[in-house]
Design an enzyme around this catalytic site. Sequence first.
Site, short mmCIF file in Angstrom:
data_model
loop_
_atom_site.label_atom_id
_atom_site.label_comp_id
_atom_site.label_asym_id
_atom_site.label_seq_id
_atom_site.Cartn_x
_atom_site.Cartn_y
_atom_site.Cartn_z
N GLU A 31 0.86 -1.19 0.00
CA GLU A 31 0.00 0.00 0.00
C GLU A 31 0.89 1.24 0.00
OE1 GLU A 31 -3.25 1.10 -0.11
OE2 GLU A 31 -2.31 3.06 0.22
N ARG A 105 -16.92 3.62 6.13
CA ARG A 105 -15.88 2.91 5.36
C ARG A 105 -14.72 2.50 6.24
NH1 ARG A 105 -15.96 4.30 -0.37
NH2 ARG A 105 -13.87 3.49 -0.43
N TYR A 214 -27.85 8.80 4.76
CA TYR A 214 -28.21 7.62 5.56
C TYR A 214 -27.31 7.57 6.78
CZ TYR A 214 -24.36 5.56 2.75
OH TYR A 214 -23.16 5.31 2.12
N ASP A 294 -11.77 -1.28 -8.27
CA ASP A 294 -11.78 -0.07 -9.11
C ASP A 294 -10.65 -0.06 -10.13
OD1 ASP A 294 -13.99 0.84 -7.78
OD2 ASP A 294 -13.09 2.70 -7.06
C1 LIG Z 1 -19.28 8.97 -3.47
C2 LIG Z 1 -19.01 7.49 -3.54
C3 LIG Z 1 -19.90 6.67 -2.89
C4 LIG Z 1 -19.75 5.29 -2.98
N1 LIG Z 1 -20.68 4.51 -2.36
C5 LIG Z 1 -20.56 3.18 -2.47
C6 LIG Z 1 -21.52 2.35 -1.82
O1 LIG Z 1 -22.44 2.84 -1.16
N2 LIG Z 1 -21.38 0.99 -1.93
C7 LIG Z 1 -20.37 0.43 -2.67
O2 LIG Z 1 -20.31 -0.81 -2.76
N3 LIG Z 1 -19.43 1.21 -3.29
C8 LIG Z 1 -19.51 2.56 -3.20
N4 LIG Z 1 -18.58 3.34 -3.79
C9 LIG Z 1 -17.47 2.72 -4.55
C10 LIG Z 1 -16.36 2.22 -3.66
O3 LIG Z 1 -15.96 3.22 -2.77
C11 LIG Z 1 -15.17 1.77 -4.49
O4 LIG Z 1 -15.62 1.01 -5.58
C12 LIG Z 1 -14.23 0.91 -3.64
O5 LIG Z 1 -13.71 1.65 -2.59
C13 LIG Z 1 -13.08 0.37 -4.50
O6 LIG Z 1 -12.13 -0.28 -3.69
P1 LIG Z 1 -10.69 -0.60 -4.25
O7 LIG Z 1 -9.98 -1.28 -3.13
O8 LIG Z 1 -10.79 -1.27 -5.55
O9 LIG Z 1 -10.02 0.81 -4.55
P2 LIG Z 1 -9.58 1.95 -3.53
O10 LIG Z 1 -10.51 2.06 -2.39
O11 LIG Z 1 -9.35 3.17 -4.37
O12 LIG Z 1 -8.19 1.44 -2.95
C14 LIG Z 1 -7.00 1.46 -3.73
C15 LIG Z 1 -5.80 1.45 -2.79
O13 LIG Z 1 -4.62 1.36 -3.58
C16 LIG Z 1 -3.65 2.26 -3.10
N5 LIG Z 1 -2.77 2.61 -4.22
C17 LIG Z 1 -3.03 3.41 -5.28
N6 LIG Z 1 -1.98 3.46 -6.10
C18 LIG Z 1 -1.01 2.67 -5.55
C19 LIG Z 1 0.32 2.34 -5.95
N7 LIG Z 1 0.88 2.82 -7.08
N8 LIG Z 1 1.03 1.50 -5.16
C20 LIG Z 1 0.51 0.99 -4.02
N9 LIG Z 1 -0.77 1.30 -3.60
C21 LIG Z 1 -1.51 2.13 -4.36
C22 LIG Z 1 -4.49 3.44 -2.59
O14 LIG Z 1 -3.75 4.22 -1.65
C23 LIG Z 1 -5.66 2.72 -1.96
O15 LIG Z 1 -5.44 2.37 -0.62
C24 LIG Z 1 -18.67 4.72 -3.71
C25 LIG Z 1 -17.74 5.55 -4.31
C26 LIG Z 1 -17.91 6.94 -4.25
C27 LIG Z 1 -16.91 7.81 -4.95
#
Ligand SMILES: Cc1cc2nc3c(=O)[nH]c(=O)nc-3n(C[C@H](O)[C@H](O)[C@H](O)COP(=O)(O)OP(=O)(O)OC[C@H]3O[C@@H](n4cnc5c(N)ncnc54)[C@H](O)[C@@H]3O)c2cc1C
Length: 399
Positions: A31, A105, A214, A294
């Site tokens: 991370e 979160r 909520y 994502d």
């Molecule tokens: C306004 C909003 C509301 C939302 N509401 C919901 C909801 O109600 N329900 C739901 O299911 N989803 C919701 N989502 C979507 C959800 O937040 C994301 O889809 C989810 O957090 C994705 O998780 P992730 O681990 O894939 O990515 P992220 O949470 O973006 O985590 C990626 C991680 O990788 C790290 N990283 C980045 N680049 C590097 C690198 N080069 N080297 C090492 N580490 C790195 C970052 O620091 C981070 O910790 C919402 C999103 C938004 C914007």
Amino acid sequence: MATILIIGGGIGGLAAALALQQQGETVRVFERAPAFGEVGAGLTVGPNMMHGLAWLGLAPAVLEVATIPDHGGVLDLATAGLLVENARGAAPQAKYGQPYVQVHRADLHGLLAAAVLRNDGDAVALDHCLTGVEQDAHGVVARFANGYTVRGDLLVGADGSRSAVREQLFPGQDPRFAGFVAWRGLVPMDSLPVLTLWPDSAILIAPGRSFARYRVSRGRLLNYAAFINSGDWTEESWSIPSGIDELLAHLPGSHPDVATIIRATPPGGCFKWGLFDRDPLPRWTVGRVTLLGDAAHPMLPFLGQGAAMAVEDAVVLARALAAQPGSPAALELYEATRRDRTAFVLEASRGAVRRFHGTGTGGYTRREHRDAEALGLFTYRPGSAPLGEPGLPAGTAVG
Ligand SMILES: Cc1cc2nc3c(=O)[nH]c(=O)nc-3n(C[C@H](O)[C@H](O)[C@H](O)COP(=O)(O)OP(=O)(O)OC[C@H]3O[C@@H](n4cnc5c(N)ncnc54)[C@H](O)[C@@H]3O)c2cc1C
């Protein structure tokens, strides 16, 4: 057993780490942040995501920190009049076998991190920003900005919507500004005057704008998010401090409760960011490297399914690797199981905001209301869905 490198310790990366550990794999999560710290915001956890969290053994702990809304609905932003009601409370548990809950979160992220570290105290390396990935017939090498280099059998890019791993696999494809600016805040419930928060989980809509609210943290905090159509955005961060008056200026003609909630935001507690998305990728696995959450399929937040897709990905990835241990073919099986479902949800999230922001208050009825439940997304069980099959809701054409 294989050593699997996971880049990114967000909800997706940690869910993948835990799922893989439970299948006996050794995982190393890298991370870039120097300390864990999820942003202060709420998250809707639908029954499909709860099924994933239950498979990870976390359902009881999640319920300890979650809020179960009694009622859900879409309201008119001007009058707070009910346009469409959603069955919440005990109904989702009865219908789908898991409840519909809302969490902070940071609470969910903390549970995932603690579970991963309980399994293996060396599983997470903070302050490691990935800069390069190389692979050969026998393994994969990850390079980091601090000079560290590590070799593993497989690598999972779970590094979010601006994924460096994705850039290594498919260079030169930046996310696009989607035409919306968002604001968010968390308000202590005891700092609010008595309001009729009915339904207690709601999105209020008007042409070109919406306001969702909520409760989270067992009802102690009210989470809100406002979304405004906007032609332009340049800043990268999703945590730019905003003045409350700036947000209120974008919500003219709203029901007075909206301003009451926003004005109760603690000082410095209102943030704004631009919403970006990408088109679905036709493929996201190359040899020993794949993407998850994502990084693979960033989507607009209007179905509340982004984190749910990341947790579903994590469970399916672990099951695919259990079926074909240590093999790049397992990554292909994972991708084949996830590609159509996540592309469908990504496109449907775009459709949801077109209807919320586009129909005008009189025009939004149950016919327009194709939310995550109406689309059939809640029925999916990532721990038992057949591997290699697309996981689309019944009646959806594979396209
Ligand atoms: C306004 C909003 C509301 C939302 N509401 C919901 C909801 O109600 N329900 C739901 O299911 N989803 C919701 N989502 C979507 C959800 O937040 C994301 O889809 C989810 O957090 C994705 O998780 P992730 O681990 O894939 O990515 P992220 O949470 O973006 O985590 C990626 C991680 O990788 C790290 N990283 C980045 N680049 C590097 C690198 N080069 N080297 C090492 N580490 C790195 C970052 O620091 C981070 O910790 C919402 C999103 C938004 C914007």
